[in-house]
Write a protein that holds these residues in place. Structure first.
Motif, mmCIF file in Angstrom:
data_model
loop_
_atom_site.group_PDB
_atom_site.id
_atom_site.type_symbol
_atom_site.label_atom_id
_atom_site.label_comp_id
_atom_site.label_asym_id
_atom_site.label_seq_id
_atom_site.Cartn_x
_atom_site.Cartn_y
_atom_site.Cartn_z
ATOM 1 N N PHE A 258 11.988 0.235 -8.728
ATOM 2 C CA PHE A 258 11.326 1.433 -8.200
ATOM 3 C C PHE A 258 11.165 2.495 -9.286
ATOM 4 C CE2 PHE A 258 11.698 5.663 -6.204
ATOM 5 C CZ PHE A 258 10.583 5.638 -5.385
ATOM 6 N N LEU A 259 12.221 2.752 -10.044
ATOM 7 C CA LEU A 259 12.148 3.750 -11.109
ATOM 8 C C LEU A 259 11.123 3.359 -12.170
ATOM 9 C CD1 LEU A 259 15.861 4.782 -11.699
ATOM 10 C CD2 LEU A 259 13.972 6.329 -11.143
ATOM 11 N N SER A 260 11.025 2.077 -12.462
ATOM 12 C CA SER A 260 10.024 1.621 -13.434
ATOM 13 C C SER A 260 8.608 1.940 -12.950
ATOM 14 C CB SER A 260 10.161 0.115 -13.674
ATOM 15 O OG SER A 260 11.399 -0.197 -14.247
ATOM 16 N N CYS A 261 8.377 1.698 -11.665
ATOM 17 C CA CYS A 261 7.059 1.998 -11.096
ATOM 18 C C CYS A 261 6.764 3.495 -11.161
ATOM 19 C CB CYS A 261 6.996 1.518 -9.649
ATOM 20 S SG CYS A 261 7.093 -0.272 -9.430
ATOM 21 N N VAL A 262 7.747 4.311 -10.803
ATOM 22 C CA VAL A 262 7.561 5.761 -10.827
ATOM 23 C C VAL A 262 7.320 6.240 -12.250
ATOM 24 C CG1 VAL A 262 8.641 7.993 -10.388
ATOM 25 C CG2 VAL A 262 8.927 6.123 -8.751
ATOM 26 N N SER A 263 8.102 5.740 -13.191
ATOM 27 C CA SER A 263 7.954 6.143 -14.584
ATOM 28 C C SER A 263 6.563 5.815 -15.108
ATOM 29 C CB SER A 263 9.007 5.442 -15.442
ATOM 30 O OG SER A 263 8.837 5.739 -16.809
ATOM 31 N N TYR A 264 6.102 4.599 -14.833
ATOM 32 C CA TYR A 264 4.774 4.203 -15.292
ATOM 33 C C TYR A 264 3.709 5.101 -14.687
ATOM 34 C CZ TYR A 264 0.517 1.532 -15.944
ATOM 35 O OH TYR A 264 -0.780 1.154 -16.257
ATOM 36 N N ALA A 265 3.762 5.299 -13.371
ATOM 37 C CA ALA A 265 2.732 6.090 -12.690
ATOM 38 C C ALA A 265 2.780 7.553 -13.108
ATOM 39 C CB ALA A 265 2.893 5.968 -11.184
ATOM 40 N N ALA A 266 3.951 8.160 -13.098
ATOM 41 C CA ALA A 266 4.075 9.602 -13.361
ATOM 42 C C ALA A 266 3.786 9.921 -14.817
ATOM 43 C CB ALA A 266 5.456 10.085 -12.968
ATOM 44 N N GLU A 267 4.328 9.146 -15.717
ATOM 45 C CA GLU A 267 4.144 9.462 -17.143
ATOM 46 C C GLU A 267 2.760 9.088 -17.643
ATOM 47 O OE1 GLU A 267 8.747 9.540 -18.584
ATOM 48 O OE2 GLU A 267 7.762 7.580 -18.539
ATOM 49 N N LEU A 268 2.128 8.146 -16.973
ATOM 50 C CA LEU A 268 0.737 7.832 -17.315
ATOM 51 C C LEU A 268 -0.172 8.946 -16.831
ATOM 52 C CD1 LEU A 268 -1.345 5.742 -18.390
ATOM 53 C CD2 LEU A 268 -1.470 4.848 -16.073
ATOM 54 N N ILE A 269 0.087 9.442 -15.631
ATOM 55 C CA ILE A 269 -0.747 10.488 -15.036
ATOM 56 C C ILE A 269 -0.608 11.809 -15.782
ATOM 57 C CG2 ILE A 269 -1.091 11.923 -12.964
ATOM 58 C CD1 ILE A 269 -0.244 9.433 -11.333
ATOM 59 N N TYR A 270 0.633 12.174 -16.129
ATOM 60 C CA TYR A 270 0.877 13.506 -16.665
ATOM 61 C C TYR A 270 1.077 13.548 -18.171
ATOM 62 C CZ TYR A 270 1.423 14.554 -11.755
ATOM 63 O OH TYR A 270 1.199 14.701 -10.409
ATOM 64 N N LEU B 203 1.034 11.301 -6.509
ATOM 65 C CA LEU B 203 2.094 12.125 -7.093
ATOM 66 C C LEU B 203 1.545 13.413 -7.684
ATOM 67 C CD1 LEU B 203 4.426 9.638 -9.007
ATOM 68 C CD2 LEU B 203 4.978 10.961 -6.964
ATOM 69 N N ASN B 204 2.258 14.486 -7.466
ATOM 70 C CA ASN B 204 1.959 15.762 -8.108
ATOM 71 C C ASN B 204 3.153 16.169 -8.955
ATOM 72 O OD1 ASN B 204 -0.634 16.349 -6.803
ATOM 73 N ND2 ASN B 204 0.586 16.532 -4.929
ATOM 74 N N ALA B 205 2.890 16.912 -10.011
ATOM 75 C CA ALA B 205 3.984 17.413 -10.842
ATOM 76 C C ALA B 205 4.970 18.190 -9.976
ATOM 77 C CB ALA B 205 3.434 18.307 -11.953
ATOM 78 N N GLU B 206 6.225 18.003 -10.237
ATOM 79 C CA GLU B 206 7.317 18.666 -9.515
ATOM 80 C C GLU B 206 7.568 18.093 -8.128
ATOM 81 O OE1 GLU B 206 8.998 20.491 -11.456
ATOM 82 O OE2 GLU B 206 7.427 20.510 -12.966
ATOM 83 N N ARG C 158 0.803 -1.222 0.000
ATOM 84 C CA ARG C 158 0.000 0.000 0.000
ATOM 85 C C ARG C 158 0.836 1.272 0.000
ATOM 86 N NH1 ARG C 158 -3.721 -1.100 5.065
ATOM 87 N NH2 ARG C 158 -1.709 -1.904 5.771
ATOM 88 N N VAL C 159 1.995 1.256 0.638
ATOM 89 C CA VAL C 159 2.771 2.485 0.777
ATOM 90 C C VAL C 159 3.215 3.012 -0.580
ATOM 91 C CG1 VAL C 159 4.901 3.491 1.674
ATOM 92 C CG2 VAL C 159 3.531 1.975 3.119
ATOM 93 N N LEU C 160 3.836 2.148 -1.387
ATOM 94 C CA LEU C 160 4.289 2.579 -2.710
ATOM 95 C C LEU C 160 3.104 2.931 -3.600
ATOM 96 C CD1 LEU C 160 6.571 3.065 -4.696
ATOM 97 C CD2 LEU C 160 6.496 0.629 -5.298
ATOM 98 N N LYS C 161 2.068 2.115 -3.543
ATOM 99 C CA LYS C 161 0.888 2.379 -4.364
ATOM 100 C C LYS C 161 0.271 3.726 -4.016
ATOM 101 C CE LYS C 161 -1.894 -1.068 -4.951
ATOM 102 N NZ LYS C 161 -2.924 -2.112 -4.737
ATOM 103 N N THR C 162 0.138 4.005 -2.717
ATOM 104 C CA THR C 162 -0.442 5.285 -2.287
ATOM 105 C C THR C 162 0.442 6.456 -2.702
ATOM 106 O OG1 THR C 162 -1.510 4.242 -0.387
ATOM 107 C CG2 THR C 162 -1.185 6.623 -0.288
ATOM 108 N N ALA C 163 1.743 6.305 -2.512
ATOM 109 C CA ALA C 163 2.673 7.387 -2.872
ATOM 110 C C ALA C 163 2.598 7.697 -4.363
ATOM 111 C CB ALA C 163 4.094 7.001 -2.487
#
Length: 252
Positions: free
Chosen positions: A239-251, A191-194, A182-187
């Protein structure tokens, strides 16, 4: 198309003389470019341009290029990600730097973990960091980034807690074993830009109980990275793969 970072500011139609031995060698000896060949230059403001090779000096120590086009592209993650990695063995530092650069890391910090087998003294750290910074630069060029990450070293986990970030996590294998997700998923969902993310990864022996307590005291949250136990050089990339997927999908 090949890309190079240069430390000057460019403008359209400018004729630029390049004397950086690394770039000159790669253009002339490795790529064997001839006049009219095209490649990309990213200037000191992180702006990419298309350049056309006009001439190679007779002594092959400098190039003359013309800047022909300002490129519009965004290859950086919409959020800043700092990886703090406990010093691993031998070539694993280079592997982490190269691959993390390709995947969008903003900063990479190595630290002396309580369970680190490798130790860096001041002299060794300076030499190692110079090598790692070059690896980051070349990986940034290969992956067509607009900037390459800084690579630094701090002595211990306490110094890591002084790093600035809006989201602070540490990868903890015990959390993964217990099925925590849950922690990583929630974080990532929040996510917000910047935003500035900081995640800590242990060396081969993991993060010690004492280091875990220090991190928790400084508001770092423990997070699992799935049910499998990942190697010290694999976990930051997961970790970077997860962030990339989440951030680039969102924004996107």
């Amino acid at each position: 198309m090949q890309q190079y970072f240069i430390d000057t500011t460019l403008t359209l139609q400018q004729v630029e003389t390049i004397t950086d031995p690394r770039i000159v060698h790669h253009v002339v000896k490795v790529m064997r470019m001839r006049p009219e060949a095209q490649f990309e230059l990213v200037d000191a403001t992180h702006q990419p341009y298309l350049a056309v090779l006009q001439a190679v000096a007779a002594d092959q120590k400098q190039l003359q290029v013309q800047i022909t086009k300002r490129l519009q592209r965004q290859t950086e993650l919409p959020v800043s990600v700092t990886l703090a990695c406990g010093l691993p063995k031998r070539e694993k530092t280079e592997w982490i730097v190269q691959k993390a650069t390709e995947m969008g890391a903003s900063k990479i910090v190595f630290f002396g973990g309580e369970r680190s087998v490798v130790r860096w003294d001041t002299n060794k750290a300076a030499k190692k960091l110079a090598r790692l910074q070059l690896i980051a630069q070349e990986a940034g060029e290969q992956s067509h980034r607009n900037v390459w990450p800084t690579v630094t070293f701090v002595s211990n986990i306490t110094a890591v807690t002084a790093l600035s970030a809006s989201v602070k996590l540490f990868a903890y294998e015990e959390s993964g074993k217990q099925g925590e997700n849950r922690v990583l998923k929630t974080a990532l969902n929040q996510l917000n830009a910047e935003d500035e993310l900081l995640c800590v990864f242990g060396p081969e022996g993991g993060i010690s109980e004492n280091e875990t307590a220090i991190l928790r005291t400084h508001d770092f949250q423990a997070t699992g990275l799935g049910p499998r136990i990942l190697r010290t050089e694999t976990a930051p990339l997961y970790f970077l793969s997860c962030v990339s997927y989440a951030a680039e999908l969102i924004y996107s």
